[in-house]
Design a protein around this motif. Structure first.
Motif, mmCIF file in Angstrom:
data_model
loop_
_atom_site.group_PDB
_atom_site.id
_atom_site.type_symbol
_atom_site.label_atom_id
_atom_site.label_comp_id
_atom_site.label_asym_id
_atom_site.label_seq_id
_atom_site.Cartn_x
_atom_site.Cartn_y
_atom_site.Cartn_z
ATOM 1 N N HIS A 99 0.823 -1.215 0.000
ATOM 2 C CA HIS A 99 0.000 0.000 0.000
ATOM 3 C C HIS A 99 0.857 1.266 0.000
ATOM 4 O O HIS A 99 0.455 2.304 0.499
ATOM 5 N N ASP A 101 1.756 3.203 -2.544
ATOM 6 C CA ASP A 101 1.234 4.254 -3.415
ATOM 7 C C ASP A 101 -0.229 4.576 -3.155
ATOM 8 O O ASP A 101 -0.846 5.329 -3.912
ATOM 9 N N TYR A 102 -0.827 4.027 -2.137
ATOM 10 C CA TYR A 102 -2.238 4.253 -1.817
ATOM 11 C C TYR A 102 -2.388 5.607 -1.145
ATOM 12 O O TYR A 102 -1.684 5.943 -0.204
ATOM 13 N N SER A 103 -3.312 6.395 -1.609
ATOM 14 C CA SER A 103 -3.618 7.666 -0.957
ATOM 15 C C SER A 103 -5.015 7.557 -0.347
ATOM 16 O O SER A 103 -5.951 7.131 -1.014
ATOM 17 N N PRO A 104 -5.178 7.911 0.901
ATOM 18 C CA PRO A 104 -6.476 7.787 1.547
ATOM 19 C C PRO A 104 -7.477 8.773 0.953
ATOM 20 O O PRO A 104 -7.104 9.793 0.366
ATOM 21 N N ASN A 106 -10.292 11.727 0.669
ATOM 22 C CA ASN A 106 -10.416 13.030 1.327
ATOM 23 C C ASN A 106 -11.547 12.992 2.345
ATOM 24 O O ASN A 106 -12.603 12.417 2.096
#
Length: 120
Positions: A99, A101-104, A106
């Motif tokens: 994970h 490169d995973y961006s949470p 908004n």
């Protein structure tokens, strides 16, 4: 170990100035201050002041040993210990982080604050 060697080889002097039996000044690394009375005046041939100097001497010679001066058993122990110590710290394998490169997503609203649900 280096601090022990440093403090065992340090030389220093402690100077004390007495006026009669009263200690006026103690000094390390410099001269002690006088009490202001002149020594050996015409009226008083002997002075009531005296200076005491204590010299603290350190070790003058250090003994240096080499690896060849040791017995075979000690050489073998030091070699095995250093080999084991060096190999104790091996590098880690390259870890795969799935994970990375995973961006949470908004946050639109902080639901915990809106519902007033707090972990205590």
């Amino acid at each position: 170990m280096s601090c022990l060697v440093l403090f065992s080889t340090v030389f220093f002097t402690i100077e004390k100035h007495f006026c009669g039996d009263v200690l006026i000044d103690v000094s390390v690394f410099s001269e002690a201050q006088n009490c202001g009375m002149k020594t050996g005046t015409v009226k008083h041939k002997e002075s009531c002041c005296k200076d005491e100097v204590n010299v603290v001497t350190g070790q003058r010679e250090l003994k240096f040993s080499s690896f060849d001066d040791l017995d075979f058993v000690h050489q073998q122990f030091i070699t095995a210990f250093s080999y084991a110590f060096i190999n104790l710290f091996e590098g880690l394998e390259k870890q795969v982080v799935p994970h990375k490169d995973y961006s949470p997503p908004n946050l639109v609203a902080d639901i915990l604050v809106l519902d007033q649900v707090f972990i205590i």
